[in-house]
Design a protein around this motif. Structure first.
Motif, short mmCIF file in Angstrom:
data_model
loop_
_atom_site.label_atom_id
_atom_site.label_comp_id
_atom_site.label_asym_id
_atom_site.label_seq_id
_atom_site.Cartn_x
_atom_site.Cartn_y
_atom_site.Cartn_z
N THR A 143 1.04 -1.19 0.14
CA THR A 143 -0.35 -0.07 -0.18
C THR A 143 0.78 1.32 0.04
O THR A 143 2.06 1.76 1.12
CB THR A 143 -1.11 0.47 1.23
OG1 THR A 143 -1.87 -1.52 1.62
CG2 THR A 143 -1.95 1.45 1.38
N HIS A 168 -3.06 -3.30 -4.27
CA HIS A 168 -3.00 -3.01 -2.84
C HIS A 168 -2.93 -3.13 -1.84
O HIS A 168 -3.52 -4.50 -2.03
CB HIS A 168 -3.59 -1.13 -2.44
CG HIS A 168 -4.70 -1.27 -2.20
ND1 HIS A 168 -5.63 -1.85 -1.38
CD2 HIS A 168 -5.08 -0.34 -3.09
CE1 HIS A 168 -7.03 -1.55 -1.69
NE2 HIS A 168 -6.89 -0.94 -2.48
N GLY A 170 -4.03 -3.31 0.98
CA GLY A 170 -5.36 -2.61 2.23
C GLY A 170 -5.56 -3.07 3.04
O GLY A 170 -6.44 -2.25 4.20
N LEU A 183 -8.28 4.70 0.02
CA LEU A 183 -6.94 3.54 -0.83
C LEU A 183 -6.51 3.52 -2.49
O LEU A 183 -5.01 3.64 -3.01
CB LEU A 183 -7.36 1.55 -0.57
CG LEU A 183 -7.46 1.05 0.27
CD1 LEU A 183 -7.75 0.31 1.37
CD2 LEU A 183 -5.47 1.61 1.26
N THR A 187 -3.17 4.76 -3.42
CA THR A 187 -1.78 4.36 -4.82
C THR A 187 -1.89 5.09 -6.51
O THR A 187 -0.72 5.81 -6.51
CB THR A 187 -3.17 3.18 -4.85
OG1 THR A 187 -3.22 1.92 -3.85
CG2 THR A 187 -2.26 2.10 -6.23
N ASP A 210 -7.06 -6.21 -2.01
CA ASP A 210 -7.47 -4.85 -2.78
C ASP A 210 -8.91 -5.65 -2.49
O ASP A 210 -9.66 -4.63 -3.47
CB ASP A 210 -6.70 -4.61 -3.64
CG ASP A 210 -7.10 -5.96 -5.16
OD1 ASP A 210 -6.96 -6.97 -4.56
OD2 ASP A 210 -6.36 -5.97 -6.05
#
Length: 442
Positions: A143, A168, A170, A183, A187, A210
């Motif tokens: 992330t 990511h 997250g 998020l 990103t 993600d």
């Protein structure tokens, strides 16, 4: 004295904890030196859904002023065309139609009559006939990563970047649109990622981190928010299945290549469930579409590229998160591939495992009667520590961070030559496989 002692102890403990965190979750290779653009009303923008005459651009503009997209063939956006947003904001979607094939377009967001010249992006449309194509693909970026690997991919100037999951980490545990929005913002505003997505269009399917938490499935509490957020934030190809609750499966064509992106998370049964005929990774509706699309595509296209976020090659293991935990469904798919008689036109690209690995088809024939072997390539991790999952792989497995895959296709109108390469952020080649795809029968 007690206070001072406690402060020292806590400081040491915190330092140790931070060191362990960085070791497990910190950067795996040097940070990018790419500078961030000047602050503006536009937070981020990226493109996707690129075809022969159409494309999609998504952008976030928190401002309440009027917003439209400026685009054209001039790098300086002279004499441009304009597109209105189909969303009310702050995330906007611009659907571009009537484009010319094999043409590079440049775009920027105009807010309140002012063009954000610091965030001019570009993409190149495709043609309907034979063409050479370079596809970069990878998964698993921590992330907020700003790793140099994103610069390396951008400098190679691929025609498309396929994210095979874990854009990511997250690990969203709640049904929160705000969590996913934050998020995406984090990103897409990291300079190295922002520059890559500004110059290379994306095709993206998610994996567990993600979409929800580790090993997440259709029972994830974040499922609804993940689906809505993807549809809002990601410039994607047309979904294969109708309805806001449907998986994000997509299929699109570049030249004589058909790409099929499957969603291995939003419709799957939990991996902990016992395996059997009823256990599914794709869900009944997506599986039915996928098998039909696969049969048709293998009959009509010179090459079919299937994108699965999780590894295909693995021993059957009822509780596993990869295809080995869904061995009955894997066997059904393999049998369908064998039945087409065109498994020599299929390649699978996958992520999740933090490694680069290639199998030439030696280890992946799961059809009961055989006839379903095909090349498989794993490409990761963009910026996570290395690990090995699944296998064996005929060409070996190379765990590590700062890694990605490259698929280079040369199409002379008859035979296709495909070279699969696993590279590091320093452009060092870890592994490669050279393939020849036979001409499509008349």
């Amino acid at each position: 004295v007690v206070g001072t002692t406690m402060a020292v102890v806590l400081g040491i403990g915190g330092g140790v904890a931070l060191a362990f965190y960085i070791e497990g979750h910190g950067p795996t290779h040097p940070e990018s030196a790419t500078g961030a653009p000047a602050p503006s009303d536009v937070l981020w923008a990226w493109s996707g859904g690129v075809a022969t005459s159409s494309a999609v651009v998504s952008a976030k503009v928190p401002s309440k002023q009027s917003v439209r997209l400026v685009y054209g063939q001039s790098p300086t956006l002279n004499d441009p065309d304009y597109a209105a947003s189909s969303l009310r904001g702050p995330v906007h979607r611009f659907d571009l139609e009537g484009l010319t094939g094999a043409t590079t377009y440049h775009y920027a967001v105009e807010v309140g009559g002012r063009i954000d010249e610091g965030r001019i992006g570009s993409f190149t449309t495709f043609t309907a006939g034979p063409q050479d194509v370079t596809i970069a693909f990878a998964s698993c970026a921590r992330t907020g990563s700003n790793g140099a690997v994103f610069d390396t991919i951008r400098h190679l100037q691929p025609d498309l970047f396929i994210s095979t999951g874990d854009l990511h980490y997250g690990d969203v545990l709640a049904n929160s649109l705000d969590a996913f929005a934050d998020l995406y913002d984090l990103t897409l505003t990291e300079p190295a990622q922002a520059q890559l997505y500004a110059s290379v269009p994306i095709a993206y399917t998610w994996d567990d981190h993600d979409f929800g938490a580790n090993d997440s499935a259709s029972d994830s509490p974040s499922r609804e928010a993940a689906l809505v957020s993807y549809r809002t934030h990601v410039p994607h190809y047309e979904f294969a299945l109708a309805g806001v609750d449907a998986p994000i499966a997509q299929a699109f064509t570049i030249g004589r290549i058909r790409f099929i992106l499957t969603d291995t998370r939003s419709a799957r049964d939990p991996s902990a469930d016992p395996d059997g005929p009823g256990k599914t990774m794709l869900g009944d509706e997506q599986l039915s579409w996928f098998l039909t699309e696969l049969e048709r595509s293998l009959a009509e296209y010179a090459l079919v590229v299937w994108v699965s976020s999780v590894p295909w090659i693995a021993e059957a293991d009822s509780g596993a998160d990869h295809w080995g935990g869904y061995a009955n469904e894997r066997e059904k798919i393999a049998a369908a591939i064998a039945a087409t008689g065109h498994n020599d036109r299929l390649i699978l690209l996958a992520g999740d495992a933090h490694m680069v690995a290639i199998d030439d088809g030696t280890n992946n024939d799961y059809a009961p009667g055989g006839g379903a072997s095909f090349p498989v390539m794993q490409a990761a991790a963009l910026d996570r520590n290395g690990s090995v999952k699944g296998g064996p792989y005929s060409e070996g497995a190379y765990p590590g961070g700062g890694q990605f895959g490259l698929m280079e296709v040369n199409d002379d109108g008859a035979e296709l030559r495909v070279v699969l390469r696993g590279l590091t952020w320093e452009s060092n080649e870890l592994v490669a496989l050279d393939l020849r795809i036979p001409e499509v029968a008349p």
